[in-house]
Scaffold this motif. Structure first.
Motif, PDB file in Angstrom:
ATOM      1  N   MET A 199       0.845  -1.195   0.000  1.00  0.00           N
ATOM      2  CA  MET A 199       0.000   0.000   0.000  1.00  0.00           C
ATOM      3  C   MET A 199       0.878   1.242   0.000  1.00  0.00           C
ATOM      4  O   MET A 199       1.667   1.455   0.922  1.00  0.00           O
ATOM      5  N   LEU A 200       0.751   2.062  -1.032  1.00  0.00           N
ATOM      6  CA  LEU A 200       1.451   3.338  -1.121  1.00  0.00           C
ATOM      7  C   LEU A 200       0.493   4.446  -0.721  1.00  0.00           C
ATOM      8  O   LEU A 200      -0.601   4.564  -1.276  1.00  0.00           O
ATOM      9  N   ALA A 201       0.904   5.243   0.255  1.00  0.00           N
ATOM     10  CA  ALA A 201       0.089   6.363   0.710  1.00  0.00           C
ATOM     11  C   ALA A 201       0.794   7.668   0.371  1.00  0.00           C
ATOM     12  O   ALA A 201       1.927   7.899   0.799  1.00  0.00           O
ATOM     13  N   SER A 202       0.138   8.519  -0.404  1.00  0.00           N
ATOM     14  CA  SER A 202       0.710   9.816  -0.757  1.00  0.00           C
ATOM     15  C   SER A 202       0.429  10.814   0.352  1.00  0.00           C
ATOM     16  O   SER A 202      -0.716  11.005   0.759  1.00  0.00           O
ATOM     17  N   VAL A 203       1.492  11.451   0.834  1.00  0.00           N
ATOM     18  CA  VAL A 203       1.385  12.394   1.942  1.00  0.00           C
ATOM     19  C   VAL A 203       2.086  13.693   1.571  1.00  0.00           C
ATOM     20  O   VAL A 203       2.900  13.733   0.655  1.00  0.00           O
ATOM     21  N   THR A 204       1.771  14.744   2.312  1.00  0.00           N
ATOM     22  CA  THR A 204       2.345  16.060   2.004  1.00  0.00           C
ATOM     23  C   THR A 204       3.548  16.409   2.866  1.00  0.00           C
ATOM     24  O   THR A 204       4.200  17.417   2.624  1.00  0.00           O
ATOM     25  N   GLY A 205       3.837  15.600   3.880  1.00  0.00           N
ATOM     26  CA  GLY A 205       4.968  15.910   4.755  1.00  0.00           C
ATOM     27  C   GLY A 205       5.000  15.004   5.961  1.00  0.00           C
ATOM     28  O   GLY A 205       4.303  13.976   6.025  1.00  0.00           O
ATOM     29  N   GLY A 206       5.788  15.394   6.961  1.00  0.00           N
ATOM     30  CA  GLY A 206       6.030  14.555   8.114  1.00  0.00           C
ATOM     31  C   GLY A 206       4.800  14.230   8.941  1.00  0.00           C
ATOM     32  O   GLY A 206       4.642  13.101   9.411  1.00  0.00           O
ATOM     33  N   GLU A 207       3.906  15.192   9.132  1.00  0.00           N
ATOM     34  CA  GLU A 207       2.723  14.952   9.958  1.00  0.00           C
ATOM     35  C   GLU A 207       1.827  13.888   9.343  1.00  0.00           C
ATOM     36  O   GLU A 207       1.381  12.953  10.027  1.00  0.00           O
ATOM     37  N   GLU A 208       1.560  14.030   8.052  1.00  0.00           N
ATOM     38  CA  GLU A 208       0.734  13.016   7.394  1.00  0.00           C
ATOM     39  C   GLU A 208       1.478  11.690   7.297  1.00  0.00           C
ATOM     40  O   GLU A 208       0.849  10.618   7.340  1.00  0.00           O
ATOM     41  N   ALA A 209       2.785  11.729   7.156  1.00  0.00           N
ATOM     42  CA  ALA A 209       3.566  10.491   7.105  1.00  0.00           C
ATOM     43  C   ALA A 209       3.373   9.677   8.373  1.00  0.00           C
ATOM     44  O   ALA A 209       3.227   8.444   8.327  1.00  0.00           O
ATOM     45  N   GLU A 210       3.351  10.330   9.513  1.00  0.00           N
ATOM     46  CA  GLU A 210       3.161   9.621  10.780  1.00  0.00           C
ATOM     47  C   GLU A 210       1.788   8.973  10.849  1.00  0.00           C
ATOM     48  O   GLU A 210       1.629   7.867  11.372  1.00  0.00           O
ATOM     49  N   ILE A 211       0.775   9.663  10.339  1.00  0.00           N
ATOM     50  CA  ILE A 211      -0.569   9.086  10.314  1.00  0.00           C
ATOM     51  C   ILE A 211      -0.570   7.826   9.454  1.00  0.00           C
ATOM     52  O   ILE A 211      -1.106   6.784   9.841  1.00  0.00           O
TER      53      ILE A 211
END
Length: 388
Positions: A4-16
């Protein structure tokens, strides 16, 4: 196993995304286009924060097809320490040159070429990417307002793309406004990864922040590999979507029936010479008896989708001429029985253009014993994984 690849905008979303179980953390700015890039410093800081807990990737942006521009941007992103660099290849006479100029970088960094299903992608380019040392190729959509991946690349066309990429030693990714119901339809092709953004934002736009619960729901639909130090989180009920299961569903819960009725397609079919070289309308009626996995079905984890039946019929028809209605019915029945939850299937195939009345055949087939999915086995043969 599909990741599963999750596209995120930065560190905060990466942690989620990490907390919810995503396998690949992909840096992207959804407000800046299909492959909108975040700032290079954001990529570097996020990669550092992830600290090897997950694989990371980053897009280069919606760049013009200018070789030197492409090369400079790829070098910049590669220097952040990200595991994969994703490069969009838009229709242009310069595509081959933009790929070739990246050969020196591909020897040091895993590059992923991105083609766009809604822009008439040229899959002949796969051999070019392989020759230039790319690690993999994925299909996405350029205009998110004009439909999902399957609206532009129907299931009948996906096996040819996957098989060709795998034959060239390329890892394969599928993305493009994917939603939860798309997952069981795509898992049988065993892509190396499925990419998500909008579906991770709950009921909101893909430009809003990702939602932890939405990420968990998508994660729950993709069988998860056991990680070191963790108890296995594989849900074997879900593995049935990939065509295999260790013990099948619980027969004590009984069965349901799913069906497709009056599904008409143009088919190249017939043993007579006058039936060759053109299509005729064929109607399919299919009923599958399915073992239940829960007494309270709530989402895509708990059902066998009728989309799998229609997708299978389309793929079988796309293979070319079939001599007999009986042969066509047998192929459809075999495809439906690939799912271990299906215990019985009835298939009716009716040719509609051979006179005043329809003619055809109806068959019923039962599951004999557990068999590995032919479709899954075919796509796993010689597969190059995402991690290498």
């Amino acid at each position: 196993m599909t990741k599963m690849l999750a596209s995120v905008t930065g560190g905060e979303e990466a942690e989620i995304a990490i907390s919810a179980g995503a396998d690949i953390i992909d840096l992207k700015d959804p407000k800046a286009g299909a492959l909108g890039a975040v700032a290079t410093e954001t990529v570097r800081h996020t990669v550092a924060a992830v600290a090897g807990r997950r694989l990371t990737s980053a897009v280069c942006g919606d760049l013009p097809m200018q070789p030197e521009t492409i090369r400079a941007r790829v070098e910049e992103i590669a220097a952040t320490g990200v595991d994969y660099v994703k490069i969009g290849f838009f229709p242009s006479e310069n595509v081959a040159a933009c790929s070739e100029i990246l050969q020196p970088i591909s020897k040091k960094k895993r590059l992923i070429a991105v083609l766009f299903a809604d822009l008439a992608p040229d899959f002949e380019l796969l051999s070019r990417f392989a020759a230039d040392g790319f690690h993999g190729v994925m299909v996405d959509t350029a205009d998110k307002a004009k439909g999902r991946l399957l609206d532009h690349l129907p299931p009948a066309r996906i096996p040819a793309f996957v098989d060709r990429a795998r034959g060239l030693g390329l890892a394969v990714g599928l993305s493009g406004s994917l939603e939860a119901p798309d997952i069981p339809r795509l898992l049988p092709f065993a892509p190396d990864f499925l990419g998500f953004r909008g579906a991770l934002c709950g009921e909101g736009s893909r430009t809003r922040s990702i939602d932890a619960e939405a990420v968990k729901q998508i994660r729950a639909l993709i069988p998860e590999e056991q990680r070191a130090g963790r108890a296995s989180s594989v849900d074997y009920r879900l593995l049935a979507a990939r065509g295999y299961a260790p013990g099948g569903a619980d027969s004590a819960l009984g069965t349901d029936k799913i069906f497709v009725r009056e599904f008409v397609l143009p088919v190249e079919i017939g043993a007579y010479s006058f039936e060759h070289g053109h299509t005729q309308k064929v109607r399919f009626d299919v009923t599958a008896e399915v073992l239940r996995v829960t007494s309270h079905p709530e989402d895509m984890r708990h059902i066998v989708s009728y989309d799998l039946i229609m997708d299978g019929i389309r793929m079988i028809v796309a293979r070319g001429h079939v001599q007999l209605s009986e042969a066509l019915a047998e192929q459809v029945a075999a495809h439906v029985l690939e799912d271990p939850r299906v215990v019985r299937v009835t298939v009716r195939v009716e040719k509609l253009e051979l006179g005043p009345a329809g003619v055809g055949v109806e068959i019923e087939r039962k599951r004999a014993k557990q068999q590995p999915s032919a479709l899954h086995a075919r796509h796993d043969h010689g597969k190059k994984g995402v991690i290498s």
